[in-house]
Design a protein around this motif. Structure first.
Motif, PDB file in Angstrom:
ATOM      1  N   UNK A   1       1.542 -43.921   0.417  1.00  0.00           N
ATOM      2  CA  UNK A   1       0.697 -42.856   0.956  1.00  0.00           C
ATOM      3  C   UNK A   1       1.466 -41.561   1.201  1.00  0.00           C
ATOM      4  N   UNK A   2       2.769 -41.541   0.881  1.00  0.00           N
ATOM      5  CA  UNK A   2       3.529 -40.303   0.966  1.00  0.00           C
ATOM      6  C   UNK A   2       4.390 -40.196   2.208  1.00  0.00           C
ATOM      7  N   UNK A   3       4.990 -39.022   2.327  1.00  0.00           N
ATOM      8  CA  UNK A   3       5.854 -38.705   3.463  1.00  0.00           C
ATOM      9  C   UNK A   3       5.003 -37.973   4.488  1.00  0.00           C
ATOM     10  N   UNK A   4       4.726 -38.619   5.604  1.00  0.00           N
ATOM     11  CA  UNK A   4       3.713 -38.136   6.535  1.00  0.00           C
ATOM     12  C   UNK A   4       4.312 -37.404   7.733  1.00  0.00           C
ATOM     13  N   UNK A   5       3.566 -36.425   8.228  1.00  0.00           N
ATOM     14  CA  UNK A   5       3.919 -35.760   9.476  1.00  0.00           C
ATOM     15  C   UNK A   5       3.663 -36.708  10.642  1.00  0.00           C
ATOM     16  N   UNK A   6       4.194 -36.334  11.789  1.00  0.00           N
ATOM     17  CA  UNK A   6       4.107 -37.179  12.986  1.00  0.00           C
ATOM     18  C   UNK A   6       2.683 -37.640  13.287  1.00  0.00           C
ATOM     19  N   UNK A   7       1.743 -36.710  13.308  1.00  0.00           N
ATOM     20  CA  UNK A   7       0.363 -37.060  13.675  1.00  0.00           C
ATOM     21  C   UNK A   7      -0.268 -37.995  12.650  1.00  0.00           C
ATOM     22  N   UNK A   8       0.048 -37.768  11.381  1.00  0.00           N
ATOM     23  CA  UNK A   8      -0.513 -38.616  10.325  1.00  0.00           C
ATOM     24  C   UNK A   8       0.066 -40.028  10.389  1.00  0.00           C
ATOM     25  N   UNK A   9       1.360 -40.126  10.651  1.00  0.00           N
ATOM     26  CA  UNK A   9       1.994 -41.447  10.745  1.00  0.00           C
ATOM     27  C   UNK A   9       1.493 -42.198  11.971  1.00  0.00           C
ATOM     28  N   UNK A  10       1.297 -41.483  13.064  1.00  0.00           N
ATOM     29  CA  UNK A  10       0.758 -42.112  14.267  1.00  0.00           C
ATOM     30  C   UNK A  10      -0.627 -42.687  13.998  1.00  0.00           C
ATOM     31  N   UNK A  11      -1.461 -41.929  13.319  1.00  0.00           N
ATOM     32  CA  UNK A  11      -2.801 -42.407  12.980  1.00  0.00           C
ATOM     33  C   UNK A  11      -2.737 -43.626  12.071  1.00  0.00           C
ATOM     34  N   UNK A  12      -1.847 -43.591  11.071  1.00  0.00           N
ATOM     35  CA  UNK A  12      -1.708 -44.708  10.141  1.00  0.00           C
ATOM     36  C   UNK A  12      -1.261 -45.970  10.871  1.00  0.00           C
ATOM     37  N   UNK A  13      -0.266 -45.834  11.725  1.00  0.00           N
ATOM     38  CA  UNK A  13       0.225 -46.997  12.471  1.00  0.00           C
ATOM     39  C   UNK A  13      -0.821 -47.514  13.457  1.00  0.00           C
ATOM     40  N   UNK A  14      -1.555 -46.606  14.070  1.00  0.00           N
ATOM     41  CA  UNK A  14      -2.571 -47.025  15.033  1.00  0.00           C
ATOM     42  C   UNK A  14      -3.688 -47.825  14.396  1.00  0.00           C
ATOM     43  N   UNK A  15      -3.968 -47.569  13.113  1.00  0.00           N
ATOM     44  CA  UNK A  15      -5.018 -48.307  12.412  1.00  0.00           C
ATOM     45  C   UNK A  15      -4.511 -49.629  11.834  1.00  0.00           C
ATOM     46  N   UNK A  16      -3.190 -49.798  11.770  1.00  0.00           N
ATOM     47  CA  UNK A  16      -2.614 -50.971  11.119  1.00  0.00           C
ATOM     48  C   UNK A  16      -2.840 -52.244  11.932  1.00  0.00           C
ATOM     49  N   UNK A  17      -3.000 -53.342  11.212  1.00  0.00           N
ATOM     50  CA  UNK A  17      -3.073 -54.642  11.879  1.00  0.00           C
ATOM     51  C   UNK A  17      -1.698 -55.063  12.390  1.00  0.00           C
TER      52      UNK A  17
END
Length: 358
Positions: free
Chosen positions: A247-263
């Motif tokens: 999904x690419x190299x993400x900024x802080x807010x994007x990575x936080x959102x991705x991790x928060x949705x992860x199982x």
């Protein structure tokens, strides 16, 4: 508390700006921001292009354009090596009188770089020098500590494991574990694909995360900078497709959102992981962790928030995924709040700075 004047030494090659090149840049940015928020006067010596929080002064490390004759000489090392050498040599000579760029006396110089010269030249600086050991032993840095013969300033390490790895040359080292901004990472709902995040380099083992996710029958999102193109092309790209995507190299807010949705977040180091910032980031998002029991990871993960398996065992990693995805997200978040907050980290560094300055 009386405000301190602090000089932070960062990388001379990787700018401190989002998306961060790695955990070292994220750590330095967070440390500078929180110190400034508390009223301390902070100057960060960093690579060109660095962007830090308001109030943090950024001084760019000097570069050098070597003459054609010097570059053609048979003794000319790799260009990157020479550029780093010049940047840190120039910086340590600039700091030698113990003052910042405005002529004010520094209370402490905190070296967060991986270069040997700030350690080797610590004795030449009038202000106390603190160096954080962020990695397992490297030859140049080990040489600098050994030859400094105790005059290398104050050494800290990011984990008990890393402190132990340096004990043969550094003796007993103070442990100050890294922190993350827990308040800026709201817990997410979970339930989404597994996530792996980090630099895409061999020692981080993203390809093993893909193998484990496929064994477990789970979707996986990979995020991070492609720091080693050959590794990415040879070991990661052929494994992509279907439920596995980069999904690419993400900024802080994007990575936080991705991790928060992860199982769950998979952590698959192929080296002696010195800390494991991605673990702290995942837990702050309320996301439990499945990973390899190597380096400092056993210091971060307990049964309330994850499971660790033997290094490199993708079958075992796949087998614990169902257990990990069923763990309490509240417990994961609570562990981050109790142990991995950046406020705790900065409390410990300020205490160390104050003792060193005294």
């Amino acid at each position: 508390m009386t405000p301190l004047r602090v000089a932070l030494i960062a990388s001379s090659t990787h700018p401190i700006r989002e998306p961060f090149a790695g955990g070292l840049e994220a750590h330095t940015a967070l440390l500078a921001r929180e110190l400034t928020r508390r009223g301390h006067v902070v100057t960060v010596f960093a690579a060109p292009g660095s962007e830090l929080a308001p109030g943090v002064r950024v001084e760019i490390m000097h570069s050098l354009r070597l003459s054609d004759a010097a570059r053609a000489d048979v003794s000319m090392p790799a260009a990157v090596f020479m550029a780093e050498h010049h940047a840190y040599l120039d910086l340590m000579l600039r700091l030698a009188d113990g003052h910042d760029v405005d002529g004010h006396a520094l209370d402490v110089v905190h070296n967060n770089s991986l270069h040997h010269l700030p350690v080797a030249m610590a004795r030449t600086v009038r202000a106390p020098v603190v160096t954080t050991l962020h990695t397992p032993p490297t030859p140049w840095l080990e040489s600098a500590i050994a030859t400094a013969a105790g005059r290398h300033g104050v050494l800290t390490a990011v984990s008990t494991h890393t402190a132990g790895a340096w004990r043969h040359v550094a003796g007993e080292v103070t442990v100050i574990r890294n922190g993350v901004d827990v308040e800026a990472r709201a817990p997410g709902p979970g339930g989404g694909p597994l996530v792996w995040a980090g630099r895409l380099v061999p020692e981080k083992g993203a390809h093993l995360a893909v193998d484990a996710a496929r064994r477990a029958g789970c979707a996986l999102d990979l995020a991070g900078p492609v720091s080693d193109r050959a590794y990415f092309d040879e070991m990661v790209v052929p494994r992509l497709g279907g439920a596995v995507r980069y999904v690419g190299h993400l900024a802080h807010s994007e990575l936080t959102s991705l991790m928060g949705r992860a199982s769950a977040v998979l952590v698959t180091p192929c080296w002696e992981e010195p800390y494991g910032l991605v673990v702290a980031e995942a837990l702050a998002c309320g996301t439990p962790v499945a990973g390899f029991a190597v380096g400092a990871l056993p210091e971060l993960v307990d049964d309330s928030c994850g499971r660790l398996v033997p290094a490199g065992d993708t079958a075992a990693l796949a087998a614990v995924v169902p257990t990990v995805t069923g763990l309490s997200r509240r417990a994961a978040r609570r562990r981050a709040e109790l142990h991995w907050s950046h406020r705790r980290m900065v409390d410990e560094y300020v205490g160390l700075y104050t003792r060193a300055a005294a």
